[in-house]
Design a protein around this motif. Structure first.
Motif, PDB file in Angstrom:
ATOM      1  N   GLY A  35       0.810  -1.210   0.000  1.00 38.19           N
ATOM      2  CA  GLY A  35       0.000   0.000   0.000  1.00 38.19           C
ATOM      3  C   GLY A  35       0.843   1.260   0.000  1.00 38.19           C
ATOM      4  N   VAL A  36       1.917   1.264   0.783  1.00 36.73           N
ATOM      5  CA  VAL A  36       2.815   2.417   0.809  1.00 36.73           C
ATOM      6  C   VAL A  36       3.489   2.602  -0.552  1.00 36.73           C
ATOM      7  CG1 VAL A  36       4.970   3.301   1.789  1.00 36.73           C
ATOM      8  CG2 VAL A  36       3.205   2.351   3.292  1.00 36.73           C
ATOM      9  N   ILE A  37       3.926   1.509  -1.171  1.00 33.44           N
ATOM     10  CA  ILE A  37       4.561   1.593  -2.492  1.00 33.44           C
ATOM     11  C   ILE A  37       3.584   2.154  -3.517  1.00 33.44           C
ATOM     12  CG2 ILE A  37       5.532   0.235  -4.388  1.00 33.44           C
ATOM     13  CD1 ILE A  37       6.703  -1.644  -2.260  1.00 33.44           C
ATOM     14  N   MET A  38       2.351   1.662  -3.493  1.00 36.60           N
ATOM     15  CA  MET A  38       1.341   2.156  -4.412  1.00 36.60           C
ATOM     16  C   MET A  38       1.063   3.639  -4.189  1.00 36.60           C
ATOM     17  SD  MET A  38      -2.414   0.511  -5.165  1.00 36.60           S
ATOM     18  CE  MET A  38      -3.091   0.930  -3.546  1.00 36.60           C
ATOM     19  N   GLY A  39       1.020   4.056  -2.911  1.00 35.99           N
ATOM     20  CA  GLY A  39       0.790   5.459  -2.603  1.00 35.99           C
ATOM     21  C   GLY A  39       1.917   6.357  -3.094  1.00 35.99           C
ATOM     22  N   LEU A  40       3.151   5.913  -2.932  1.00 30.18           N
ATOM     23  CA  LEU A  40       4.292   6.700  -3.408  1.00 30.18           C
ATOM     24  C   LEU A  40       4.282   6.858  -4.921  1.00 30.18           C
ATOM     25  CD1 LEU A  40       7.123   5.267  -1.116  1.00 30.18           C
ATOM     26  CD2 LEU A  40       5.981   7.504  -0.930  1.00 30.18           C
ATOM     27  N   SER A  41       3.857   5.798  -5.619  1.00 25.31           N
ATOM     28  CA  SER A  41       3.759   5.876  -7.076  1.00 25.31           C
ATOM     29  C   SER A  41       2.721   6.926  -7.489  1.00 25.31           C
ATOM     30  CB  SER A  41       3.380   4.504  -7.652  1.00 25.31           C
ATOM     31  OG  SER A  41       3.215   4.575  -9.054  1.00 25.31           O
ATOM     32  N   SER A  42       1.572   6.913  -6.826  1.00 27.77           N
ATOM     33  CA  SER A  42       0.528   7.893  -7.136  1.00 27.77           C
ATOM     34  C   SER A  42       0.985   9.314  -6.826  1.00 27.77           C
ATOM     35  CB  SER A  42      -0.742   7.574  -6.343  1.00 27.77           C
ATOM     36  OG  SER A  42      -1.286   6.329  -6.719  1.00 27.77           O
ATOM     37  N   VAL A  51      12.760  18.489 -16.504  1.00 22.51           N
ATOM     38  CA  VAL A  51      13.589  17.494 -15.828  1.00 22.51           C
ATOM     39  C   VAL A  51      12.931  17.017 -14.537  1.00 22.51           C
ATOM     40  CG1 VAL A  51      15.815  17.062 -14.734  1.00 22.51           C
ATOM     41  CG2 VAL A  51      15.708  18.374 -16.861  1.00 22.51           C
ATOM     42  N   THR A  52      12.398  17.957 -13.754  1.00 22.91           N
ATOM     43  CA  THR A  52      11.730  17.573 -12.508  1.00 22.91           C
ATOM     44  C   THR A  52      10.558  16.644 -12.789  1.00 22.91           C
ATOM     45  OG1 THR A  52      12.354  19.674 -11.467  1.00 22.91           O
ATOM     46  CG2 THR A  52      10.550  18.425 -10.452  1.00 22.91           C
ATOM     47  N   GLY A  53       9.764  16.991 -13.791  1.00 22.99           N
ATOM     48  CA  GLY A  53       8.634  16.144 -14.159  1.00 22.99           C
ATOM     49  C   GLY A  53       9.081  14.772 -14.609  1.00 22.99           C
ATOM     50  N   PHE A  54      10.175  14.722 -15.382  1.00 22.40           N
ATOM     51  CA  PHE A  54      10.667  13.435 -15.865  1.00 22.40           C
ATOM     52  C   PHE A  54      11.139  12.564 -14.708  1.00 22.40           C
ATOM     53  CE2 PHE A  54      13.869  10.530 -17.485  1.00 22.40           C
ATOM     54  CZ  PHE A  54      13.232   9.997 -18.598  1.00 22.40           C
ATOM     55  N   VAL A  55      11.861  13.150 -13.751  1.00 20.95           N
ATOM     56  CA  VAL A  55      12.339  12.389 -12.589  1.00 20.95           C
ATOM     57  C   VAL A  55      11.153  11.853 -11.791  1.00 20.95           C
ATOM     58  CG1 VAL A  55      13.555  12.550 -10.390  1.00 20.95           C
ATOM     59  CG2 VAL A  55      14.543  13.590 -12.442  1.00 20.95           C
ATOM     60  N   LEU A  56      10.133  12.679 -11.598  1.00 21.76           N
ATOM     61  CA  LEU A  56       8.950  12.238 -10.863  1.00 21.76           C
ATOM     62  C   LEU A  56       8.251  11.090 -11.580  1.00 21.76           C
ATOM     63  CD1 LEU A  56       7.532  15.705  -9.769  1.00 21.76           C
ATOM     64  CD2 LEU A  56       8.347  13.898  -8.235  1.00 21.76           C
ATOM     65  N   ILE A  57       8.149  11.175 -12.902  1.00 21.86           N
ATOM     66  CA  ILE A  57       7.504  10.114 -13.669  1.00 21.86           C
ATOM     67  C   ILE A  57       8.317   8.828 -13.597  1.00 21.86           C
ATOM     68  CG2 ILE A  57       6.988   9.352 -16.023  1.00 21.86           C
ATOM     69  CD1 ILE A  57       4.809  10.987 -14.819  1.00 21.86           C
ATOM     70  N   PHE A  58       9.647   8.945 -13.657  1.00 21.46           N
ATOM     71  CA  PHE A  58      10.478   7.744 -13.530  1.00 21.46           C
ATOM     72  C   PHE A  58      10.265   7.086 -12.170  1.00 21.46           C
ATOM     73  CE2 PHE A  58      14.359   5.613 -12.132  1.00 21.46           C
ATOM     74  CZ  PHE A  58      14.517   4.693 -13.157  1.00 21.46           C
ATOM     75  N   LEU A  59      10.223   7.890 -11.111  1.00 19.52           N
ATOM     76  CA  LEU A  59       9.985   7.335  -9.779  1.00 19.52           C
ATOM     77  C   LEU A  59       8.604   6.688  -9.690  1.00 19.52           C
ATOM     78  CD1 LEU A  59      11.523  10.150  -7.537  1.00 19.52           C
ATOM     79  CD2 LEU A  59      12.495   7.892  -8.032  1.00 19.52           C
ATOM     80  N   SER A  60       7.614   7.307 -10.307  1.00 18.00           N
ATOM     81  CA  SER A  60       6.265   6.734 -10.319  1.00 18.00           C
ATOM     82  C   SER A  60       6.263   5.400 -11.062  1.00 18.00           C
ATOM     83  CB  SER A  60       5.280   7.711 -10.973  1.00 18.00           C
ATOM     84  OG  SER A  60       3.970   7.179 -10.971  1.00 18.00           O
ATOM     85  N   SER A  61       6.950   5.349 -12.193  1.00 17.88           N
ATOM     86  CA  SER A  61       7.017   4.112 -12.980  1.00 17.88           C
ATOM     87  C   SER A  61       7.728   3.009 -12.212  1.00 17.88           C
ATOM     88  CB  SER A  61       7.743   4.368 -14.307  1.00 17.88           C
ATOM     89  OG  SER A  61       7.065   5.318 -15.086  1.00 17.88           O
TER      90      SER A  61
END
Length: 299
Positions: A80-87, A154-164
């Motif tokens: 659940g925590v992993i899923m929340g961090l992705s969102s 760049v910030t958006g790309f890093v966030l998307i990579f972390l979400s993925s």
């Protein structure tokens, strides 16, 4: 009997995966309009916690157990925590790039899922899977190219990579965890939403506090976020993983950017080019190859 054949079970898994991806692709449609008056953390608090009563009603209606068993609490909390961090990473990325591009870049997670399964769990990497990933990757490259004179934040790309990455870890964990595999999907999702929602509640003091929806339209959007990209999408994701595994389920995520871009075009005022249409067609082709290859492999 055909209804219980392995081929029929895999086909249902493909349908579940397609529905999961399409519903998840509605995220920007309902989230972006809220950003005029709410921050990402507040939006996610409502998205997650409003989904819990819906799932609880389903469980009670089926006369199933609501509370987790002793051995279920820890894996449910971690997933659940992993899923929340992705969102959280995805919704924060919406602040730095347009929603269609963010949802398209999110599709890096099938590659990461496949790599995690191959590197750590010895899943066989079939040639057809490589072809599908190559097609989807080519479509992704076309979709992520910015317009002339623009650039990828760049910030958006890093966030998307972390979400993925975190979503790929979640998909793999659901597949390989014996404890999670034994939990009914709806009960599993309910507690994952609760633990994920607690992540957002915990960081509210650092995000400026909870902001309530200020209109009927805003409430309708947060309710839709709880239903479509949360409850329905994740229920179908869990069912798809159980039927066909995390890698095909992740590859079907190709339908997410197609859905997100289409809805952004129709309702959020974003534009689309011939290059982006061609990229979307490559992704759909990769999805169809997965279906055909899975049927052939099941014979």
């Amino acid at each position: 009997m055909p209804a219980t054949s392995p081929q029929g079970g895999r086909f249902r898994g493909y349908v579940f995966a397609a529905l999961a991806a399409a519903f998840y692709g509605t995220n920007p449609l309902f989230a972006v309009p809220l950003y005029g008056s709410m921050d990402a953390v507040s939006v996610l608090v409502f998205r997650y916690l409003l989904g819990i009563p819906l799932l609880a009603a389903i469980i009670v209606g089926r006369s199933q157990r609501l509370l987790p068993l002793t051995g279920e609490a820890l894996p449910l909390a971690v997933s659940g925590v992993i899923m929340g961090l992705s969102s959280l990473a995805l919704y924060e990325a919406y602040r730095f790039m347009n929603a269609g591009l963010a949802s398209t870049l999110l599709f890096m997670y099938p590659v990461l899922t496949s790599l995690l399964m191959t590197l750590f769990f010895h899943e066989k990497f079939r040639p057809l899977t490589g072809v599908c990933l190559a097609l989807a990757g080519a479509g992704l490259v076309l979709l992520m190219q910015p317009a002339e004179g623009a650039g990828v934040n760049v910030t958006g790309f890093v966030l998307i990579f972390l979400s993925s990455l975190t979503y790929a870890v979640y998909l793999v964990m659901v597949k390989v965890s014996r404890a999670l595999a034994l939990i009914p999907p709806v009960r599993s999702l309910l507690w994952q939403l609760l633990f994920g929602g607690l992540v957002f509640v915990a960081i509210l003091p650092w995000s400026g506090g909870l902001t309530l929806p200020g209109s009927f339209f805003a409430w309708a959007n947060v309710a839709s976020l709880a239903l479509f990209p949360t409850v329905l999408s994740l229920i179908f994701t869990l069912r798809a993983i159980a039927a066909i595994g995390p890698t095909p389920t992740a590859i079907f995520g190709a339908l997410e950017p197609v859905t997100a871009v289409s809805l952004s075009l129709l309702f959020l005022g974003e534009s689309i080019t011939g290059r982006e249409i061609f990229g979307g067609c490559l992704i759909v082709a990769a999805t169809l190859l997965v279906v055909a290859g899975g049927r052939e492999n099941a014979r």
